[in-house]
Design a protein around this motif. Structure first.
Motif, PDB file in Angstrom:
ATOM      1  N   LEU A   1       0.878  -1.082   0.001  1.00  0.00           N
ATOM      2  CA  LEU A   1       0.054   0.134  -0.056  1.00  0.00           C
ATOM      3  C   LEU A   1       0.695   1.371   0.010  1.00  0.00           C
ATOM      4  O   LEU A   1       1.816   1.345   0.855  1.00  0.00           O
ATOM      5  N   ILE A   2       0.833   1.996  -0.988  1.00  0.00           N
ATOM      6  CA  ILE A   2       1.823   3.281  -1.172  1.00  0.00           C
ATOM      7  C   ILE A   2       0.738   4.374  -0.862  1.00  0.00           C
ATOM      8  O   ILE A   2      -0.151   4.808  -1.841  1.00  0.00           O
ATOM      9  N   PRO A   3       1.057   5.258   0.149  1.00  0.00           N
ATOM     10  CA  PRO A   3       0.392   6.775   0.280  1.00  0.00           C
ATOM     11  C   PRO A   3       1.103   7.789  -0.449  1.00  0.00           C
ATOM     12  O   PRO A   3       2.259   8.047  -0.181  1.00  0.00           O
ATOM     13  N   ALA A   4       0.358   8.191  -1.714  1.00  0.00           N
ATOM     14  CA  ALA A   4       1.099   9.058  -2.492  1.00  0.00           C
ATOM     15  C   ALA A   4       1.827  10.094  -1.904  1.00  0.00           C
ATOM     16  O   ALA A   4       2.695  10.598  -2.723  1.00  0.00           O
ATOM     17  N   ASP A   5       1.170  10.924  -0.966  1.00  0.00           N
ATOM     18  CA  ASP A   5       1.829  11.881  -0.383  1.00  0.00           C
ATOM     19  C   ASP A   5       3.136  11.810   0.330  1.00  0.00           C
ATOM     20  O   ASP A   5       3.624  12.611   0.517  1.00  0.00           O
ATOM     21  N   GLU A   6       3.503  10.711   0.583  1.00  0.00           N
ATOM     22  CA  GLU A   6       4.870  10.068   1.349  1.00  0.00           C
ATOM     23  C   GLU A   6       5.966  10.024   0.178  1.00  0.00           C
ATOM     24  O   GLU A   6       7.166   9.799   0.825  1.00  0.00           O
ATOM     25  N   TYR A   7       5.672   9.836  -1.021  1.00  0.00           N
ATOM     26  CA  TYR A   7       6.541   9.430  -1.952  1.00  0.00           C
ATOM     27  C   TYR A   7       6.379  10.080  -3.444  1.00  0.00           C
ATOM     28  O   TYR A   7       5.546  10.779  -3.459  1.00  0.00           O
ATOM     29  N   ARG A   8       7.422   9.989  -4.033  1.00  0.00           N
ATOM     30  CA  ARG A   8       7.357  10.365  -5.350  1.00  0.00           C
ATOM     31  C   ARG A   8       7.224   9.268  -6.385  1.00  0.00           C
ATOM     32  O   ARG A   8       7.984   8.171  -6.065  1.00  0.00           O
ATOM     33  N   LEU A   9       6.411   9.247  -7.158  1.00  0.00           N
ATOM     34  CA  LEU A   9       5.995   8.053  -8.181  1.00  0.00           C
ATOM     35  C   LEU A   9       6.486   8.604  -9.822  1.00  0.00           C
ATOM     36  O   LEU A   9       6.101   9.739  -9.973  1.00  0.00           O
ATOM     37  N   ARG A  10       6.824   7.724 -10.331  1.00  0.00           N
ATOM     38  CA  ARG A  10       6.691   7.899 -11.961  1.00  0.00           C
ATOM     39  C   ARG A  10       6.622   6.378 -12.527  1.00  0.00           C
ATOM     40  O   ARG A  10       6.721   5.340 -12.061  1.00  0.00           O
ATOM     41  N   HIS A  11       6.327   6.607 -13.748  1.00  0.00           N
ATOM     42  CA  HIS A  11       5.998   5.270 -14.642  1.00  0.00           C
ATOM     43  C   HIS A  11       7.347   4.627 -14.819  1.00  0.00           C
ATOM     44  O   HIS A  11       8.191   5.458 -15.272  1.00  0.00           O
ATOM     45  N   ALA A  12       7.341   3.500 -14.859  1.00  0.00           N
ATOM     46  CA  ALA A  12       8.833   2.627 -15.092  1.00  0.00           C
ATOM     47  C   ALA A  12       9.202   3.013 -16.396  1.00  0.00           C
ATOM     48  O   ALA A  12      10.467   3.181 -16.541  1.00  0.00           O
ATOM     49  N   SER A  13       8.460   3.062 -17.281  1.00  0.00           N
ATOM     50  CA  SER A  13       8.647   3.274 -18.938  1.00  0.00           C
ATOM     51  C   SER A  13       9.603   4.673 -18.867  1.00  0.00           C
ATOM     52  O   SER A  13      10.474   4.951 -19.636  1.00  0.00           O
ATOM     53  N   VAL A  14       9.072   5.684 -18.433  1.00  0.00           N
ATOM     54  CA  VAL A  14       9.753   7.189 -18.057  1.00  0.00           C
ATOM     55  C   VAL A  14      11.239   6.848 -17.677  1.00  0.00           C
ATOM     56  O   VAL A  14      12.168   7.278 -18.221  1.00  0.00           O
ATOM     57  N   ALA A  15      11.272   6.240 -16.777  1.00  0.00           N
ATOM     58  CA  ALA A  15      12.769   5.960 -15.843  1.00  0.00           C
ATOM     59  C   ALA A  15      13.537   5.234 -16.698  1.00  0.00           C
ATOM     60  O   ALA A  15      14.791   5.414 -16.567  1.00  0.00           O
ATOM     61  N   HIS A  16      13.202   4.411 -17.610  1.00  0.00           N
ATOM     62  CA  HIS A  16      14.100   3.665 -18.339  1.00  0.00           C
ATOM     63  C   HIS A  16      14.441   3.844 -19.659  1.00  0.00           C
ATOM     64  O   HIS A  16      14.803   3.233 -20.484  1.00  0.00           O
TER      65      HIS A  16
END
Length: 73
Positions: free
Chosen positions: A56-71
């Motif tokens: 379970l990921i609370p979005a306000d506690e982390y930074r998120l990005r799509h994996a395809s963008v990262a790679h």
């Protein structure tokens, strides 16, 4: 430097089946496939690529990005 911000600020842009990375300030904490999104609650569930566990990921506690963008090359 590009003007494209790779970080997701709106959970309505995240869907089940998306590959996602979850970062704290400088470290990758979780990577896997989104299983559920509750944008109205600010949370999502990610099935870890490394061990298959759901997180379970609370979005306000982390930074998120799509994996395809990262790679992307």
């Amino acid at each position: 430097m590009t003007t494209t911000d790779p970080w997701l600020h709106d959970l309505t842009r995240v869907h089940p089946g998306d590959r996602i990375e979850v970062w704290d300030e400088h470290h990758l904490r979780h990577a896997g496939t989104v299983s559920q999104v509750a944008a109205h609650l600010g949370v999502l569930w990610v099935r870890e690529a490394s061990n298959g566990l759901a997180k379970l990921i609370p979005a306000d506690e982390y930074r998120l990005r799509h994996a395809s963008v990262a790679h992307a090359v």
